[in-house]
Design an enzyme around this catalytic site. Structure first.
Site, PDB file in Angstrom:
ATOM      1  N   ASN A   9     -43.437  -8.518  -9.647  1.00  0.00           N
ATOM      2  CA  ASN A   9     -44.262  -9.110  -8.591  1.00  0.00           C
ATOM      3  C   ASN A   9     -44.736  -7.972  -7.694  1.00  0.00           C
ATOM      4  O   ASN A   9     -43.952  -7.423  -6.932  1.00  0.00           O
ATOM      5  CB  ASN A   9     -43.408 -10.124  -7.808  1.00  0.00           C
ATOM      6  CG  ASN A   9     -44.130 -10.667  -6.587  1.00  0.00           C
ATOM      7  OD1 ASN A   9     -45.336 -10.428  -6.403  1.00  0.00           O
ATOM      8  ND2 ASN A   9     -43.421 -11.407  -5.749  1.00  0.00           N
ATOM      9  N   LYS A  11     -46.733  -8.078  -5.260  1.00  0.00           N
ATOM     10  CA  LYS A  11     -46.990  -8.506  -3.878  1.00  0.00           C
ATOM     11  C   LYS A  11     -48.342  -7.945  -3.394  1.00  0.00           C
ATOM     12  O   LYS A  11     -49.259  -7.824  -4.186  1.00  0.00           O
ATOM     13  CB  LYS A  11     -45.815  -8.098  -2.977  1.00  0.00           C
ATOM     14  CG  LYS A  11     -44.478  -8.619  -3.544  1.00  0.00           C
ATOM     15  CD  LYS A  11     -43.325  -8.521  -2.598  1.00  0.00           C
ATOM     16  CE  LYS A  11     -42.077  -9.100  -3.264  1.00  0.00           C
ATOM     17  NZ  LYS A  11     -40.916  -9.112  -2.404  1.00  0.00           N
ATOM     18  N   HIS A  97     -42.759 -18.631  -3.748  1.00  0.00           N
ATOM     19  CA  HIS A  97     -42.026 -17.423  -3.352  1.00  0.00           C
ATOM     20  C   HIS A  97     -41.578 -17.555  -1.897  1.00  0.00           C
ATOM     21  O   HIS A  97     -42.306 -18.123  -1.070  1.00  0.00           O
ATOM     22  CB  HIS A  97     -42.920 -16.189  -3.533  1.00  0.00           C
ATOM     23  CG  HIS A  97     -42.140 -14.920  -3.416  1.00  0.00           C
ATOM     24  ND1 HIS A  97     -41.785 -14.384  -2.202  1.00  0.00           N
ATOM     25  CD2 HIS A  97     -41.606 -14.106  -4.369  1.00  0.00           C
ATOM     26  CE1 HIS A  97     -41.067 -13.276  -2.415  1.00  0.00           C
ATOM     27  NE2 HIS A  97     -40.956 -13.083  -3.718  1.00  0.00           N
ATOM     28  N   GLU A  99     -41.590 -15.557   0.471  1.00  0.00           N
ATOM     29  CA  GLU A  99     -42.531 -15.011   1.458  1.00  0.00           C
ATOM     30  C   GLU A  99     -43.642 -16.019   1.757  1.00  0.00           C
ATOM     31  O   GLU A  99     -44.144 -16.091   2.882  1.00  0.00           O
ATOM     32  CB  GLU A  99     -43.100 -13.669   0.958  1.00  0.00           C
ATOM     33  CG  GLU A  99     -42.036 -12.579   1.062  1.00  0.00           C
ATOM     34  CD  GLU A  99     -42.140 -11.478   0.022  1.00  0.00           C
ATOM     35  OE1 GLU A  99     -43.171 -11.358  -0.648  1.00  0.00           O
ATOM     36  OE2 GLU A  99     -41.146 -10.727  -0.120  1.00  0.00           O
ATOM     37  N   GLU A 169     -33.977 -16.269  -6.022  1.00  0.00           N
ATOM     38  CA  GLU A 169     -34.172 -15.093  -5.178  1.00  0.00           C
ATOM     39  C   GLU A 169     -33.544 -15.347  -3.810  1.00  0.00           C
ATOM     40  O   GLU A 169     -34.189 -15.951  -2.941  1.00  0.00           O
ATOM     41  CB  GLU A 169     -35.664 -14.807  -5.002  1.00  0.00           C
ATOM     42  CG  GLU A 169     -36.391 -14.498  -6.283  1.00  0.00           C
ATOM     43  CD  GLU A 169     -37.617 -13.610  -6.037  1.00  0.00           C
ATOM     44  OE1 GLU A 169     -37.677 -12.540  -6.646  1.00  0.00           O
ATOM     45  OE2 GLU A 169     -38.482 -13.985  -5.226  1.00  0.00           O
ATOM     46  N   GLY A 175     -36.190  -7.131  -0.808  1.00  0.00           N
ATOM     47  CA  GLY A 175     -36.730  -5.982  -0.083  1.00  0.00           C
ATOM     48  C   GLY A 175     -35.745  -5.337   0.868  1.00  0.00           C
ATOM     49  O   GLY A 175     -36.118  -4.511   1.690  1.00  0.00           O
ATOM     50  N   SER A 215     -34.006  -7.045  -4.861  1.00  0.00           N
ATOM     51  CA  SER A 215     -33.533  -5.656  -4.967  1.00  0.00           C
ATOM     52  C   SER A 215     -32.994  -5.303  -6.355  1.00  0.00           C
ATOM     53  O   SER A 215     -32.010  -4.576  -6.472  1.00  0.00           O
ATOM     54  CB  SER A 215     -32.496  -5.359  -3.878  1.00  0.00           C
ATOM     55  OG  SER A 215     -33.088  -5.502  -2.593  1.00  0.00           O
ATOM     56  N   GLY A 237     -40.197  -4.375  -5.399  1.00  0.00           N
ATOM     57  CA  GLY A 237     -40.415  -2.942  -5.153  1.00  0.00           C
ATOM     58  C   GLY A 237     -40.306  -2.061  -6.394  1.00  0.00           C
ATOM     59  O   GLY A 237     -41.155  -1.186  -6.611  1.00  0.00           O
TER      60      GLY A 237
HETATM   61  P1  13P Z   1     -37.600  -6.743  -4.208  1.00  0.00           P
HETATM   62  O1  13P Z   1     -37.279  -6.430  -5.643  1.00  0.00           O
HETATM   63  O2  13P Z   1     -38.516  -5.738  -3.584  1.00  0.00           O
HETATM   64  O3  13P Z   1     -36.362  -7.010  -3.407  1.00  0.00           O
HETATM   65  O4  13P Z   1     -38.434  -8.118  -4.210  1.00  0.00           O
HETATM   66  C1  13P Z   1     -37.963  -9.196  -4.936  1.00  0.00           C
HETATM   67  C2  13P Z   1     -39.002 -10.248  -4.974  1.00  0.00           C
HETATM   68  O5  13P Z   1     -39.323 -10.853  -3.964  1.00  0.00           O
HETATM   69  C3  13P Z   1     -39.664 -10.520  -6.249  1.00  0.00           C
HETATM   70  O6  13P Z   1     -40.429 -11.664  -6.180  1.00  0.00           O
END
Ligand code: 13P
Length: 257
Positions: A9, A11, A97, A99, A169, A175, A215, A237
């Site tokens: 992802n 983002k 998601h 977010e 998640e 993150g 992560s 990330g």
């Molecule tokens: P990170 O791997 O950056 O923690 O993000 C996870 C995520 O939100 C994937 O959708």
């Protein structure tokens, strides 16, 4: 056996040019992917979908979007439909998601509508669920998972549900560099599978894939993938560089093959 699924992802990162570069790099890395065992999906921003799709022609890598709107078309400024995503080359779409739930007013109800449309249009939804730190610390992890699943999946048959990928998640692990321990992740995944068995059947639950996200990095991938109910990863990330994402896919493959 459930096929492992590793999705990146991206983002709100990467211009079109940057996205093409990384997609090209990954295409070279995975020109001989064991697709019996593993599936790889890239989820760039909307603006880069079409160009990344062209790069991925002739590769084993699939394309996904990060969100979709549930209406087929119309006066919905700023939104993108399933038909548009398919036209841009997508076969997957991330829905719900954290977010989007946190910053953009996504609710279980909108998630449910989006999944319904995605399924009817032949896109595979990746439904994201997971608790915040406060919810975990107050002992509400399992009730949050039940809430996200029962409302997000309301009205779907077992056959529909089996076409959906679930991504667990935990919000506190996204993150933050704080991964859930393999034991914490396995506990949640086993709970999710158990709940899916109650909603549908044991057989359906055993067929459904549950990714872990939060992560995920090359050095924690193997231990996470060794857990019996973890069927892949949704990577943020660490999916933004060819080197780290390729390393994650390779480690997952080593464990799952
Ligand atoms: P990170 O791997 O950056 O923690 O993000 C996870 C995520 O939100 C994937 O959708």
């Amino acid at each position: 056996m459930r096929k492992t699924i590793i999705a990146g992802n991206w983002k709100m990162y990467k211009t079109i040019g940057e996205a093409i570069e990384i997609a090209n790099g990954l295409k070279r890395e995975f020109f001989q992917l064991d697709t019996q065992v593993i599936e790889v999906v890239l989820c760039p921003a909307f603006t880069a979908l079409s160009e990344v799709s062209e790069v991925l022609v002739g590769s084993e890598i699939s394309l996904g979007a990060q969100d979709v709107y549930w209406q087929e078309e119309g006066a919905f400024t700023g939104e993108v439909s399933c038909k548009m995503l398919k036209d841009a080359g997508c076969s997957y779409v991330i829905i719900g998601h954290s977010e989007r739930r946190q910053y953009f007013g996504e609710t279980n109800d909108s998630v449910n509508k989006k999944i319904k449309t995605a399924l009817s249009q032949g896109l595979t939804p990746i439904l994201c669920i997971g608790e915040t730190l406060a919810q975990r610390e107050s002992g509400n992890t399992f009730s949050v998972l039940e809430d996200h699943l029962s409302h997000g999946l309301a009205g779907f048959s077992a056959e529909d549900a089996e076409r959906i990928v679930i991504a667990y998640e935990p919000v506190w692990a996204i993150g933050t560099g704080k991964t859930a321990t393999p034991a914490q992740a396995q506990e949640a995944h086993a709970y999710i599978r158990g709940f899916l068995a109650k909603l549908y059947s044991e057989e359906s639950a055993q067929r459904m894939r549950i990714q872990y996200g939060g992560s995920v990095k090359p050095d924690n991938t193997s231990d996470l993938m060794k857990q019996p109910d973890i069927d892949g990863a949704l990577v943020g990330g660490a999916s933004l560089s060819v080197e780290s994402f390729a390393a994650i896919v390779k480690k997952a493959l080593e464990v799952k093959k």
